[in-house]
Design an enzyme around this catalytic site. Sequence first.
Site, mmCIF file in Angstrom:
data_model
loop_
_atom_site.group_PDB
_atom_site.id
_atom_site.type_symbol
_atom_site.label_atom_id
_atom_site.label_comp_id
_atom_site.label_asym_id
_atom_site.label_seq_id
_atom_site.Cartn_x
_atom_site.Cartn_y
_atom_site.Cartn_z
ATOM 1 N N SER A 274 35.693 2.696 -8.581
ATOM 2 C CA SER A 274 37.139 2.991 -9.337
ATOM 3 C C SER A 274 36.834 3.873 -10.146
ATOM 4 C CB SER A 274 37.372 1.792 -9.935
ATOM 5 O OG SER A 274 38.106 1.217 -10.489
ATOM 6 N N ASP B 174 43.796 -2.229 -1.259
ATOM 7 C CA ASP B 174 42.957 -1.607 -2.122
ATOM 8 C C ASP B 174 44.304 -2.175 -3.530
ATOM 9 O OD1 ASP B 174 42.863 -0.788 -4.916
ATOM 10 O OD2 ASP B 174 41.320 0.241 -4.084
ATOM 11 N N HIS C 219 40.295 -3.646 -3.291
ATOM 12 C CA HIS C 219 39.441 -2.967 -4.777
ATOM 13 C C HIS C 219 38.444 -3.727 -5.440
ATOM 14 C CE1 HIS C 219 39.449 0.580 -8.021
ATOM 15 N NE2 HIS C 219 38.878 -0.947 -8.505
#
Length: 428
Positions: free
Chosen positions: A257, A353, A386
């Site tokens: 991330s 995601d 994610h």
Amino acid sequence: MDPRNRFLLSGVVAATVTAAAWRPFERAAASPGSPLEFLSGLPTSEMPLHALGLQGVVGLVSARGGGARGLRGAVGLGLTAASFGGLVGLHREAGRSDEVLERALQEGLGVDYRQRISEPFSPRPDVPLTRRSARPQGFGLRRRYAATRDLSYGDHGRHNRLDIWRRADLPADAGAPVLLQVHGGAWMMGEKRGQGHPLMGHLAERGWVCVTINYRLSPRARWPDHIVDVKRALAWTKANIAEHGGDPSFVVITGGSAGGHLAALAALTPDIAGFQPRFEDADTSVAAAVPFYGVYDFTNRDGTAGRALVPFLERRVMRSALADNRAVWDEASPMSHVRPDAPPFFVLHGTNDTVVPVEQARSFVRRLRAASRHAVVYAELPRAQHAFDVLPSVRVHHTVRAVERFLAVVRTEHGGVTPAEAVVSDRV
């Protein structure tokens, strides 16, 4: 509540959560539903059999008192059964991740990439391979491998501290390959504990030395403080890691991330003085980069960012408007720094995601492949959310082994020895 309504509601909730894990209703970060989809979709897609057990218990409790009777009970039962089928399908999808990852490695490195790995050493020849491969990759890894904790690498207190992961029996002069882990958390939260553990634990068991760092966080920190700290940690690692059994000439970087953004940016900018104030001459180059579900463009040049990204960065991280300070925003974007001499990259992203759209990873990889002379491996993992690698799931089991094989090839190209398991099929 009427038992039939209660059982019907439990079926609706179960089916909705499972359906969102299969295909999120919204994959745009600005969508009001995306945070909820992320929070429910991550554990459901990564631990579907656990979710099935939980839904089964909830269903049984809800069915007490005649909840499964009548039309509403039949609908609730049908929804619950459909959810169970979807969860089994998610488990099978995760199990096929090894095929996706292997195809990605063959596409990026060549079908013969395993044969190009150098003759390995075996760090624990007296321990059977099957036992080493079966070591858990989940919780408790920090306690096992974080041999040295809270070393200072800079002048900003706890925000400039790092841990070193290594096996207890690794010789002090091992010259082992080194991985530096950068945590995520939207540049505002997170720390060196709790992220990257499956990968670091796996590599540490194989004879690697892993470094995991804190760095300054917004809103108190302002760009480029974050990348300056990552660069300073790289400089510290190269100057000091030999004392901890590591090879300072072979350091790779990873992160997820915001950490994926910082890892990619650090790998592509070994020569930008503004990211290394007062240590401009330090070597911060890396041998390879492995960003997970990263942000690769602050400026949204290709229209692939979530709708909330630019407003969030303006308020919290950059503290300037994109329109007023585009050059600085551009410099902060890994996509701006793709170059012929970029180190090898292994980019990983999930198709589901809901925080960072997979389209941004595709755009970054396309640009990087067009520019770089070195390998660019891209694995797009079906149904992965994610932050999928924070849980010790089947998908993560396959992912960390694929990353190890990629890094083994890079290590060989640098002339270094490689842990033995990298040349063995991860199905062993």
